[in-house]
Design a protein around this motif. Structure first.
Motif, short mmCIF file in Angstrom:
data_model
loop_
_atom_site.label_atom_id
_atom_site.label_comp_id
_atom_site.label_asym_id
_atom_site.label_seq_id
_atom_site.Cartn_x
_atom_site.Cartn_y
_atom_site.Cartn_z
N VAL A 220 77.47 -12.66 79.86
CA VAL A 220 77.66 -13.80 80.77
C VAL A 220 76.33 -14.22 81.38
CG1 VAL A 220 78.70 -14.54 82.95
CG2 VAL A 220 80.06 -13.23 81.31
N LEU A 221 75.56 -13.25 81.84
CA LEU A 221 74.28 -13.56 82.47
C LEU A 221 73.30 -14.18 81.48
CD1 LEU A 221 73.77 -10.42 84.75
CD2 LEU A 221 74.33 -12.74 85.46
N LYS A 222 73.30 -13.67 80.26
CA LYS A 222 72.40 -14.23 79.25
C LYS A 222 72.71 -15.70 79.00
CE LYS A 222 70.77 -13.54 74.50
NZ LYS A 222 70.91 -12.73 73.26
N ARG A 223 74.01 -16.02 78.87
CA ARG A 223 74.40 -17.42 78.65
C ARG A 223 74.06 -18.29 79.85
NH1 ARG A 223 79.11 -14.95 76.58
NH2 ARG A 223 80.27 -15.54 78.47
N GLU A 224 74.30 -17.77 81.06
CA GLU A 224 74.02 -18.54 82.26
C GLU A 224 72.53 -18.83 82.41
OE1 GLU A 224 75.96 -19.95 84.93
OE2 GLU A 224 77.35 -19.80 83.26
N PHE A 225 71.71 -17.84 82.16
CA PHE A 225 70.26 -18.03 82.28
C PHE A 225 69.75 -18.99 81.21
CE2 PHE A 225 70.37 -14.91 85.46
CZ PHE A 225 69.12 -14.77 86.04
N GLU A 226 70.31 -18.92 80.02
CA GLU A 226 69.91 -19.86 78.97
C GLU A 226 70.30 -21.29 79.36
OE1 GLU A 226 71.89 -18.32 75.57
OE2 GLU A 226 70.30 -16.86 75.08
N HIS A 227 71.50 -21.45 79.90
CA HIS A 227 71.96 -22.77 80.32
C HIS A 227 71.09 -23.31 81.46
CE1 HIS A 227 74.52 -26.02 81.74
NE2 HIS A 227 74.55 -25.45 82.93
N LEU A 228 70.83 -22.48 82.46
CA LEU A 228 70.03 -22.92 83.60
C LEU A 228 68.59 -23.22 83.19
CD1 LEU A 228 71.40 -20.42 86.26
CD2 LEU A 228 71.76 -22.90 86.22
N ARG A 230 67.69 -24.51 80.35
CA ARG A 230 67.72 -25.85 79.75
C ARG A 230 67.80 -26.93 80.82
NH1 ARG A 230 71.11 -23.11 75.98
NH2 ARG A 230 72.98 -23.84 77.05
N VAL A 231 68.58 -26.67 81.87
CA VAL A 231 68.69 -27.64 82.97
C VAL A 231 67.34 -27.84 83.64
CG1 VAL A 231 69.69 -28.03 85.26
CG2 VAL A 231 71.13 -27.17 83.40
N LEU A 232 66.65 -26.75 83.92
CA LEU A 232 65.35 -26.84 84.59
C LEU A 232 64.30 -27.49 83.70
CD1 LEU A 232 65.40 -23.30 86.23
CD2 LEU A 232 65.34 -25.46 87.49
N GLU A 233 64.36 -27.21 82.41
CA GLU A 233 63.37 -27.76 81.48
C GLU A 233 63.59 -29.24 81.22
OE1 GLU A 233 64.00 -25.23 78.18
OE2 GLU A 233 62.98 -23.50 79.08
N SER A 234 64.80 -29.73 81.47
CA SER A 234 65.11 -31.14 81.20
C SER A 234 64.83 -32.05 82.39
CB SER A 234 66.59 -31.29 80.81
OG SER A 234 67.43 -30.92 81.89
N ALA A 294 61.78 -13.45 81.84
CA ALA A 294 60.88 -14.30 81.05
C ALA A 294 61.44 -15.70 80.81
CB ALA A 294 60.58 -13.63 79.71
N THR A 295 62.73 -15.90 81.05
CA THR A 295 63.31 -17.23 80.84
C THR A 295 62.81 -18.19 81.92
OG1 THR A 295 65.26 -16.77 82.22
CG2 THR A 295 65.40 -16.18 79.87
#
Length: 326
Positions: A220-228, A230-234, A294-295
């Motif tokens: 769950v945390l891995k998916r959440e951090f990946e999603h967040l 992408r939000v920050l990078e966009s 690192a994300t």
């Protein structure tokens, strides 16, 4: 140039009596860190009474909630618990005491923002910090939605993963250290150390901490951090925040609840002693936390601590009971 005043400053100007804040917490809890951060962000002096898990049931017996909050491991002995006492003088010069009790980190943050944030029409003339929930209704709705998401999708899973690594797979000395470093009074520290095996069993059972649940929480945390990430990078060029171009309750909630998963320590600004990544005994546990750190989302958490965490203001301190031992 006139300076705008906050609601509490106006109240105190008329009553000539300060508002007293008392925070009762489990020192290393990330939900309690969220409440501490809010108080420090708005530069509110407060006295913090710290407890350790299980021991907190004694500390909080007098202040227990009337009903059990929802969620695994929740109990009526809920923390953070903030007591706000405002002494005022009425026309007959008799003192009246107004007491407000808040025992939820989200409600505490909302209350502080309502009372201590710069007024919406201040146009930079107020010395108070900006409103963590924004003065724009559309932005406020986005902030609250993210805050609720993090309370559900980040907070419980970080706690489960960290408990799994610290309580079940790290040396007992690491778990014992949670009761040291001023995280509680000397008597609590002694009890925590003496009964640690029993406390570990109780906590893991109550929080459903085991190999299967920890693996699920890591996913769950891995998916959440990946999603967040992408939000920050966009977002637009410049400093990245989750909503708009300033630090809000969404960023504060992510940083406080997610900080332990990326190895934030008291040296980084965390309001209590917590283990570092190097304290984790399992190589797999250290690797997972390093990968999250690192994300882009992990780096955002570290940056929020660096730029916005702040410290206790003069007038703040720690409270103890039972002859200063608890």
């Amino acid at each position: 140039m006139p300076v705008e005043t906050t609601k509490v400053q106006e109240q105190e100007k008329h009553s000539q009596q300060p508002t007293a804040f008392t925070l009762r917490s489990i020192a290393f809890s990330h939900y309690n860190e969220k409440a501490r951060w809010g108080l420090d962000y708005y530069k509110v002096p407060y006295i913090e009474y710290r407890s350790l898990p299980i021991c907190h049931m004694i500390s909080m017996f007098k202040y227990k909630a009337k009903a059990r909050p929802p969620g695994p491991g929740a109990s009526v002995f809920v923390t953070p618990h903030l007591t706000v006492e405002h002494n005022s003088n009425n026309d007959s010069k008799e003192k009246e005491k107004e007491t407000i009790i808040l025992n939820d980190s989200k409600k505490i943050l909302e209350f502080l923002s309502d009372q201590y944030a710069a007024p919406a029409n201040s146009n930079g003339k107020s010395s108070a910090p900006p409103n963590l929930y924004s003065n724009d209704e559309a932005s406020k709705a986005k902030i609250q939605a993210l805050e609720e998401r993090f309370n559900t999708m980040i907070g419980p899973h970080v706690r489960r993963v960290v408990y799994y690594e610290v309580l079940l797979h790290s040396p007992r000395s690491v778990a014992r250290s949670l009761g040291q470093h001023d995280n509680a009074g000397k008597l609590q520290s002694w009890i925590w150390s003496l009964f640690l095996p029993i406390f570990v069993w109780m906590l893991c059972k109550a929080m459903h901490v085991n190999e299967t649940s920890a693996a699920r929480s890591r996913d769950v945390l891995k998916r959440e951090f990946e999603h967040l990430s992408r939000v920050l990078e966009s977002g637009p060029p410049g400093p990245a925040y989750l909503v708009g171009n300033q630090f809000t309750a969404a960023d504060l909630t992510l940083a406080s609840l997610g900080g332990l998963a990326v190895g934030v320590t008291n040296e980084d600004g965390y309001g209590a002693w917590v283990p570092s990544i190097q304290d984790m005994a399992r190589p797999e546990g250290r690797k997972f936390m390093e990968e999250l750190r690192a994300t882009t989302a992990g780096q955002h958490i570290m940056e929020c601590y660096k730029l916005h965490r702040g410290h206790k203001v003069p007038g703040s301190g720690y409270g103890f009971s039972f002859f200063g031992l608890w």
